[in-house]
Write a protein that holds these residues in place. Structure first.
Motif, mmCIF file in Angstrom:
data_model
loop_
_atom_site.group_PDB
_atom_site.id
_atom_site.type_symbol
_atom_site.label_atom_id
_atom_site.label_comp_id
_atom_site.label_asym_id
_atom_site.label_seq_id
_atom_site.Cartn_x
_atom_site.Cartn_y
_atom_site.Cartn_z
ATOM 1 N N HIS A 73 0.828 -1.048 -0.097
ATOM 2 C CA HIS A 73 -0.064 0.125 0.000
ATOM 3 C C HIS A 73 0.937 1.327 0.084
ATOM 4 C CE1 HIS A 73 -3.114 -2.720 0.633
ATOM 5 N NE2 HIS A 73 -2.593 -3.295 1.621
ATOM 6 N N TRP A 132 -0.176 12.310 -2.002
ATOM 7 C CA TRP A 132 -0.730 10.841 -1.700
ATOM 8 C C TRP A 132 -0.873 10.791 -0.104
ATOM 9 C CZ3 TRP A 132 3.376 8.448 -5.250
ATOM 10 C CH2 TRP A 132 3.035 8.466 -6.620
ATOM 11 N N ALA A 138 -3.953 12.719 0.680
ATOM 12 C CA ALA A 138 -5.283 11.818 0.275
ATOM 13 C C ALA A 138 -5.412 10.605 1.210
ATOM 14 C CB ALA A 138 -4.949 11.424 -1.136
ATOM 15 N N GLU A 139 -4.309 9.837 1.495
ATOM 16 C CA GLU A 139 -4.492 8.532 2.350
ATOM 17 C C GLU A 139 -5.120 9.154 3.658
ATOM 18 O OE1 GLU A 139 -0.775 6.543 2.264
ATOM 19 O OE2 GLU A 139 -1.153 5.885 0.335
ATOM 20 N N GLN A 148 -6.993 11.731 4.354
ATOM 21 C CA GLN A 148 -8.550 11.967 4.283
ATOM 22 C C GLN A 148 -9.226 10.626 4.244
ATOM 23 O OE1 GLN A 148 -9.182 15.228 4.375
ATOM 24 N NE2 GLN A 148 -11.173 14.731 4.168
ATOM 25 N N LEU A 149 -8.506 9.973 3.407
ATOM 26 C CA LEU A 149 -9.385 8.673 3.146
ATOM 27 C C LEU A 149 -9.462 7.950 4.735
ATOM 28 C CD1 LEU A 149 -10.832 6.491 1.490
ATOM 29 C CD2 LEU A 149 -8.617 5.702 0.978
ATOM 30 N N GLN A 150 -8.438 7.822 5.195
ATOM 31 C CA GLN A 150 -8.287 7.396 6.731
ATOM 32 C C GLN A 150 -9.263 8.011 7.724
ATOM 33 O OE1 GLN A 150 -4.302 6.870 7.990
ATOM 34 N NE2 GLN A 150 -3.762 5.473 6.401
ATOM 35 N N GLN A 181 -11.926 9.776 6.560
ATOM 36 C CA GLN A 181 -13.314 9.475 6.341
ATOM 37 C C GLN A 181 -13.705 7.901 6.881
ATOM 38 O OE1 GLN A 181 -13.421 9.710 2.118
ATOM 39 N NE2 GLN A 181 -13.398 12.221 2.012
ATOM 40 N N GLN A 182 -12.521 7.256 6.635
ATOM 41 C CA GLN A 182 -13.114 5.935 7.083
ATOM 42 C C GLN A 182 -13.361 5.807 8.623
ATOM 43 O OE1 GLN A 182 -9.921 3.284 5.688
ATOM 44 N NE2 GLN A 182 -10.678 3.383 3.816
ATOM 45 N N GLN A 226 -16.552 7.191 9.355
ATOM 46 C CA GLN A 226 -17.732 6.272 9.357
ATOM 47 C C GLN A 226 -17.667 5.410 10.519
ATOM 48 O OE1 GLN A 226 -16.737 4.862 5.437
ATOM 49 N NE2 GLN A 226 -17.618 6.866 4.431
#
Length: 598
Positions: free
Chosen positions: A281, A341, A344-345, A347-349, A351-352, A355
């Motif tokens: 990853h 990156w 972005a990661e 931000q994704l983490q 968001q996850q 959630q």
């Protein structure tokens, strides 16, 4: 011709007996390998033009390059060059070894020492050489400027983002730039005239290799994604540090060979790191590996060029300098991409994680609502039980109060009956002393009855309102004494407070005895006087602190009479005072006064 001893002079070398030792070469690029011995070059050249020509040995890393020719006096003349000669003392100021060629047909000899880099031999028109040298210096200036800009920019990023890998990258590019300036191309002598390039040639590549590894750790997160390779790289890093410590104790030729091996090892290590972290990853690892693979190819090209003189160097720069520039630009690009990156990661983490937290909160809310609902039902059930229990207790308490009031009422009635019976009994008696004794008993009974009367008349069943109780008691006693009590006034000073039954009964009996005693003995029949009753409480509390009883009658004979008195009334007073915890004092100065201190 190779001079292994390094002792031959120009006269010996130019001797016709040595002519057969020279081997003719048609290559413009001469490579001498890692011998480190003295090499003599013999050049036969005829200049029949009017142009000013010059000979250049296009290699900055030659420690010695002595150019010999015979002047018009047929004497050997020498121009010295090489990096051991200050650039300002060279015949031509250039980082390469450049010599002017006199007109006519001559033989030239060059004594030089080379430790590995190939030497390109060229003959230039002087004007063309100056133009080429200026162009080359401009190339070096642009090269230095771009890398310096990258260094400063990433130092700013290191400060702005508080990321150590930007600082590590700046240090790495700085070492790259020094390798290009002092190891591969040698243009650093324009800035540092007295620098020993043999030291930089050995030392700077090692320091660069050492600086690469920490940068790779931070940039690729090797410890996280490739722990085994991380441990192996620590061993390589340890070897480099040890090698720096012993570098100047090993021969020059061996150090140069080891440097080339180390350059290949560190490049392969970087490629391995990139490929190892790529599948985990961390896609940037693949780009990192490709960047160092391209760097590796150019390093191999440089090593081949150093041995063979092929392939030629582009842009007037060595293959490694070109590789350094491209590698620096690629890593700068990858740093920028990695930051994006990473953001972005992140931000994704985020968001996850958000959630997950929302799902967790939702589940917790559902469980909490169910728990609250269940707990509410339990509380409602307990509330009903408590209300039922409370109602039952209130009913029992109400019944108890009614019962206690009934008891106090009946006790009062019974005591009233006793008082009436005593009154009837006294009416039938002829003896005055006996009638007086029964009258006193009747007064005591009525005093106790008054307490019970007040208790069932009050809302509370344990306490009696002090003022009403004392005033009622005085009225009862005055009623019993009839006409005699009309000549004596009673003054009462009382606080607004309540007293418990255990205090009320003894206190009532004490006052009954004292008032009765005053009416009987202190004021003979027909005499006027005053009885004063004062009761005090302690501070802001309602607890009794002192009772003062006084009259203006004739008083007791003495204090000893009180202490030794055998009369029933005073005996009762003393006993009851002790019962309620009061100290009794008596004085007979201006009036007769009893003081009870609680």
């Amino acid at each position: 011709m190779e001079d292994t001893s390094g002792t031959l002079t120009i006269e010996q070398v130019s001797d016709t007996a040595k002519a057969d030792l020279f081997k003719q070469s048609n290559n413009k690029v001469l490579s001498f390998g890692f011998s480190g011995s003295v090499t003599w070059l013999k050049i036969s050249f005829k200049n029949n033009t009017s142009d000013i020509l010059c000979l250049s040995l296009e290699q900055a890393l030659l420690p010695v390059a002595d150019f010999y020719f015979k002047n018009d006096s047929n004497q050997w003349q020498c121009y010295k060059a090489g990096y051991t000669v200050n650039i300002n003392n060279k015949k031509v100021r250039n980082h390469y070894q450049v010599f002017p060629l006199p007109a006519g047909q001559k033989e030239y000899y060059i004594r030089l020492i080379s430790f590995s880099p190939p030497v390109t031999v060229k003959i230039w028109n002087a004007n063309a050489f100056e133009l080429d040298a200026a162009t080359q210096k401009l190339t070096y200036g642009i090269y230095i400027g771009l890398l310096a800009f990258v260094i400063i920019l990433n130092m700013f990023f290191a400060y702005a983002y508080r990321l150590v890998m930007y600082l590590q990258y700046s240090i790495l590019v700085l070492f790259y730039l020094m390798v290009s300036a002092f190891v591969m191309d040698g243009y650093g002598i324009y800035f540092f005239h007295h620098i020993n390039l043999s030291v930089t040639y050995k030392l700077l590549p090692l320091l660069t290799s050492i600086s690469i590894i920490p940068f790779a750790y931070s940039f690729l997160e090797v410890k996280k994604y490739a722990p085994r390779l991380y441990k192996f790289s620590l061993f390589i890093l340890g070897w480099f540090i040890f090698y720096v410590a012993i570098l100047f104790f090993i021969p020059q030729q061996l150090a140069l060979v080891l440097n080339q091996m180390d350059a290949m090892i560190i490049t392969l290590l970087m490629i391995s790191m990139g490929l190892s972290v790529g599948p985990h990853h961390n896609k940037i690892g693949y780009y990192f590996a490709w960047a160092y693979l391209f760097f590796f190819i150019l390093v191999i090209s440089q090593i081949v060029y150093m041995q063979t003189g092929f392939p030629p160097c582009p842009f007037g720069l060595s293959h490694v300098s070109v590789a350094i520039f491209i590698e620096s630009m690629l890593l700068a690009y990858l740093l920028a991409r990695r930051l994006r990156w990473t953001e972005a990661e992140a931000q994704l983490q985020l968001q996850q994680k958000t959630q997950e937290n929302e799902s967790l909160i939702l589940n917790q809310n559902i469980k909490l609502e169910a728990t609250v609902k269940q707990r509410t039902l339990e509380i409602e059930s307990q509330k009903v039980i408590l209300e039922t229990t409370l109602e039952e207790k209130e009913e029992l308490l109400s019944e108890k109060e009614v019962l206690l009031k009934e008891i106090h009422h009946r006790v009062k009635n019974n005591l009233q009956t006793i008082s009436t019976m005593l009154e009837m009994q006294s009416d039938s008696l002829k003896d005055d002393n006996t009638k007086a004794a029964i009258l006193e008993s009747q007064s005591r009974v009525r005093s106790i009855a008054l307490v019970h009367q007040k208790l069932y008349q009050n809302d509370g069943l344990e306490k009696v309102e002090l003022r009403g109780f004392i005033e009622g008691l005085i009225e009862e006693i005055k009623f019993l004494f009839g006409e005699r009590s009309k000549f004596v006034s009673v003054k009462v000073t009382l606080p607004e407070t309540f007293i418990v039954i255990d205090t009320a009964v003894p206190l009532g009996l004490i006052l009954n005895e004292l008032i009765t005693n005053s009416l009987k003995y202190a004021f003979p029949e027909g005499n006027t006087g005053e009885i004063c009753i004062r009761i005090y409480t302690a501070g802001n509390s309602r607890k009794l602190s002192k009772l003062v009883y006084s009259d203006t009658g004739k008083g007791l004979p003495s204090l000893e009479y009180l202490n030794s008195s055998q009369t029933l009334g005073l005996r009762i007073v003393k006993i009851l005072a002790k019962q309620i915890g009061a100290d009794l004092e008596y004085s007979n100065t201006s009036c007769s006064e009893f003081t009870f201190i609680f």
